[in-house]
Scaffold this motif. Structure first.
Motif, PDB file in Angstrom:
ATOM      1  N   ARG A  86      -5.278   2.966  -3.189  1.00 31.75           N
ATOM      2  CA  ARG A  86      -4.658   2.135  -2.147  1.00 31.75           C
ATOM      3  C   ARG A  86      -3.245   1.716  -2.582  1.00 31.75           C
ATOM      4  O   ARG A  86      -2.304   1.783  -1.795  1.00 31.75           O
ATOM      5  N   TYR A  87      -3.113   1.259  -3.823  1.00 33.17           N
ATOM      6  CA  TYR A  87      -1.807   0.866  -4.369  1.00 33.17           C
ATOM      7  C   TYR A  87      -1.473   1.803  -5.523  1.00 33.17           C
ATOM      8  O   TYR A  87      -2.250   1.883  -6.494  1.00 33.17           O
ATOM      9  N   ASN A 124      -7.630  -3.309  -4.815  1.00 27.81           N
ATOM     10  CA  ASN A 124      -7.299  -1.896  -4.949  1.00 27.81           C
ATOM     11  C   ASN A 124      -8.581  -1.073  -4.882  1.00 27.81           C
ATOM     12  O   ASN A 124      -9.663  -1.567  -5.232  1.00 27.81           O
ATOM     13  N   GLY A 161      -4.162  -8.156  -0.235  1.00 26.48           N
ATOM     14  CA  GLY A 161      -2.790  -7.910   0.215  1.00 26.48           C
ATOM     15  C   GLY A 161      -2.121  -9.193   0.642  1.00 26.48           C
ATOM     16  O   GLY A 161      -2.778 -10.109   1.137  1.00 26.48           O
ATOM     17  N   MET A 211      -8.418   5.980  -2.654  1.00 23.34           N
ATOM     18  CA  MET A 211      -8.111   6.357  -1.273  1.00 23.34           C
ATOM     19  C   MET A 211      -9.296   7.148  -0.705  1.00 23.34           C
ATOM     20  O   MET A 211      -9.823   8.024  -1.381  1.00 23.34           O
ATOM     21  N   GLU A 237       0.839  -1.210   0.000  1.00 22.08           N
ATOM     22  CA  GLU A 237       0.000   0.000   0.000  1.00 22.08           C
ATOM     23  C   GLU A 237       0.868   1.252   0.000  1.00 22.08           C
ATOM     24  O   GLU A 237       1.875   1.322   0.714  1.00 22.08           O
ATOM     25  N   SER A 238       0.440   2.246  -0.785  1.00 23.88           N
ATOM     26  CA  SER A 238       1.277   3.424  -0.990  1.00 23.88           C
ATOM     27  C   SER A 238       1.503   4.240   0.274  1.00 23.88           C
ATOM     28  O   SER A 238       2.549   4.877   0.410  1.00 23.88           O
TER      29      SER A 238
END
Ligand code: N01
Length: 552
Positions: A89-90, A227, A286, A230, A68-69
């Motif tokens: 999210r990614y 994904n 994940g 955000m 995750e970023s």
């Protein structure tokens, strides 16, 4: 994206550096920032025409990070992590590259990066304790220290298939993707390779291509990424807790926080409870979350079998054609022992009428023809484009491409002939003042990579600072410390299930490469504490040499 190709003005005495850095990716950039902060004269040499390393080169369709970023980002500057907004999210490859370019501008790093420059040679001279670095342009640079930040997955590998030069269509490698992108609309496309890159790109190419043929040698486990955009709530909560979250990540094996540590073996609970736990992780998305379901998934085969079978059953229930499903269900390695893939609609893609899977384990690719691919059995496939998602000469490839030597006659390629030897994955005996960021023997590739990069660069910067402050000008590991570390790395790996897989962790994807387990899998938390203790004990295991007095 900011213009990454503008060439910086060279410093007046650029051939005399304190530190030469090889690579302008996430590691090289942070090394510039950190070492410049010590007042050192540094310069990074980057083969690409822009900064970003992995994220500069790997522009294949669907490329995105599988951590995750909010985690996979620099932590060294709180304002940076508060200011940057990750839209999903990614992060996608373009988004991550935009972030890296932002960091390069924000911290004024570009003026110390020389682009379009590949380092060909690095020679240490024991008389003056300096490295001489030679570029592909024939420039010669002298530096007291050399920091190798050349990446672990930066040497793309195209298998040596006969006939590739006869192929009339276009072919590509995921790690050398054209900047202008590729339009596969209406084409018959072949993808060779089903690792992380293949698994990400196959669903996207399938949507464009007239027909997609996937050539699979080894089925890989893949979990849904889940994904999503955000949300304001998630971002604000995470940012409010950033310092604590980053600190907590340092106490975990993968340098990734936010996951409750497991407390029980998978065999301590019954099947119904286990499957409910796996289902909940599957829905969450994940890879760390899934591997964290129980304490022993990576060390106990019977426990791992339960987690592996759960995913195999997911594949069987997703893919309609049961022959294809069985081919896609990995049976030759425990889940997690090869890099676990994350995907969006990977298995679902095989239900499309324009996608077919070819098993090249039972019937290997024999050669490439002018119009496609032919297997050993004689079966042939007509293709307009061919994509190699066949990976990299991992962990040692980038360094072995450089002619690294010393005036004493040591040659790195010879020293590593039987497999890479390092102390802590950061230094090599006989090669003083050369540091490696996340080299073989470090946990880097098994962790949130940016956390490892920061930890390694901080340790290296502290070591250089220590040398400067104590009028020392040479550091190198003792051969015994190196050999003990390599033994330890292997012992730790042997106590896990990792050696049961033929993976790039072992060099197994490169014909003729020594089969040695390269990453340290004892956990980032243990590794960091060990590195810190070594530094606190005056760099135990290293020999530090005092600067020769200057004669009048
Ligand atoms: O490469 P790989 P990758 N004939 O080596 C196959 C990171 N990464 O680029 O397993 C037929 O994993 C090979 O088969 P086999 C991540 O760390 C991260 O996908 O050797 N097939 C395999 O299926 C990852 O692990 C992200 O039998 C051949 C594939 O090609 C690493 O990069 C995204 C072959 C290579 O898989 C490398 O991933 C992408 C042959 N002759 C990558 N030779 C994210 O963050 C090779 N293969 C999401």
């Amino acid at each position: 994206m900011p213009d990454a190709s503008s060439s910086p003005s060279p410093p007046p005495d650029k051939d005399q550096l304190d530190v030469a850095i090889v690579g302008g990716g996430l590691a090289g950039l942070y090394a510039i920032h950190r070492l410049r902060g010590l007042g050192l004269k540094v310069r990074a040499y980057e083969a690409g025409s822009g900064v970003g390393g992995t994220w500069f080169w790997n522009r294949y369709p669907g490329a995105r990070c599988d951590v995750e970023s909010l985690e996979y980002s620099y932590s060294f500057d709180d304002q940076l992590q508060q200011d940057w907004k990750w839209p999903e999210r990614y992060g996608t490859q373009p988004e991550i590259l935009k972030y890296i370019n932002h960091v390069a501008d924000r911290f004024d790093l570009r003026r110390d990066v020389q682009l379009d420059t590949r380092i060909k040679k690095a020679t240490f001279d024991g008389k003056d304790n300096r490295w001489t670095i030679v570029t592909d342009k024939g420039e010669t640079i002298s530096a007291r220290y050399c920091v190798m930040a050349a990446g672990n997955l930066s040497t793309p590998r195209v298998p040596d298939f006969k006939g590739l030069s006869d192929f009339k269509g276009k072919w590509y490698h995921t790690g050398l993707w054209p900047h202008e992108g590729v339009d596969f609309s209406g084409l018959r496309v072949g993808v060779i390779g089903t690792g992380s890159s293949g698994v990400q790109m196959i669903p996207i190419i399938a949507q464009q291509a007239k027909h997609l043929t996937v050539f699979q040698r080894t089925a890989n486990f893949s979990l849904p990424a889940r994904n999503m955009p955000m949300t304001v709530e998630k971002e604000s909560k995470h940012k409010a807790e950033y310092p604590a979250r980053r600190a907590a990540a340092m106490e975990t094996p993968f340098a990734i926080g936010g996951h409750a540590k497991p407390t029980r073996s998978a065999l301590e609970v019954d099947k119904a409870e286990r499957d409910a736990a796996y289902e909940s992780k599957w829905q969450e998305g994940g890879s760390i979350s899934y591997l964290y379901a129980y304490t022993d998934l990576l060390v106990n085969k019977a426990s791992n079998d339960t987690a592996s079978e759960f995913v195999r059953n997911k594949i069987r229930s997703t893919v309609k054609d049961q022959r294809t499903a069985e081919l896609l269900a990995p049976k030759d390695h425990p889940i997690g022992t090869k890099r676990l893939c994350l995907d969006t609609n990977y298995y679902e893609t095989y239900n499309r009428p324009n996608v077919s899977l070819v098993d090249v384990r039972s019937d290997a690719i024999d050669h490439v023809t002018a119009s496609g691919v032919k297997l050993k059995s004689g079966a042939s496939f007509e293709l307009d484009a061919l994509v190699f998602a066949t990976g990299f000469d991992a962990m040692t490839g980038a360094l072995n491409e450089i002619d690294v030597k010393t005036s004493d006659g040591a040659v790195l390629r010879d020293h590593w002939e039987g497999g890479p030897l390092t102390y802590l994955g950061m230094m090599v005996s006989g090669f003083p003042n050369m540091f490696i960021v996340t080299g073989p023997g470090s946990p880097g590739v098994k962790t949130q990579m940016i956390a490892s990069i920061e930890q390694h660069v901080d340790w290296i910067a502290d070591a250089i600072d220590h040398l400067q402050k104590h009028q020392l000008d040479r550091i190198e590991p003792a051969a015994e410390a190196e050999s003990n570390w390599v033994t330890h790395v292997n012992q730790v790996a042997d106590s896990t299930l990792y050696p049961l897989a033929n993976s790039w962790y072992m060099g197994a994807n490169i014909p003729g490469k020594p089969r040695v387990f390269m990453p340290y899998v004892g956990g980032f938390d243990r590794y960091k504490k060990h590195c810190d203790a070594i530094a606190a004990k005056g760099y135990e295991g290293f020999s530090l040499t005092r600067r020769a007095p200057v004669r009048a």
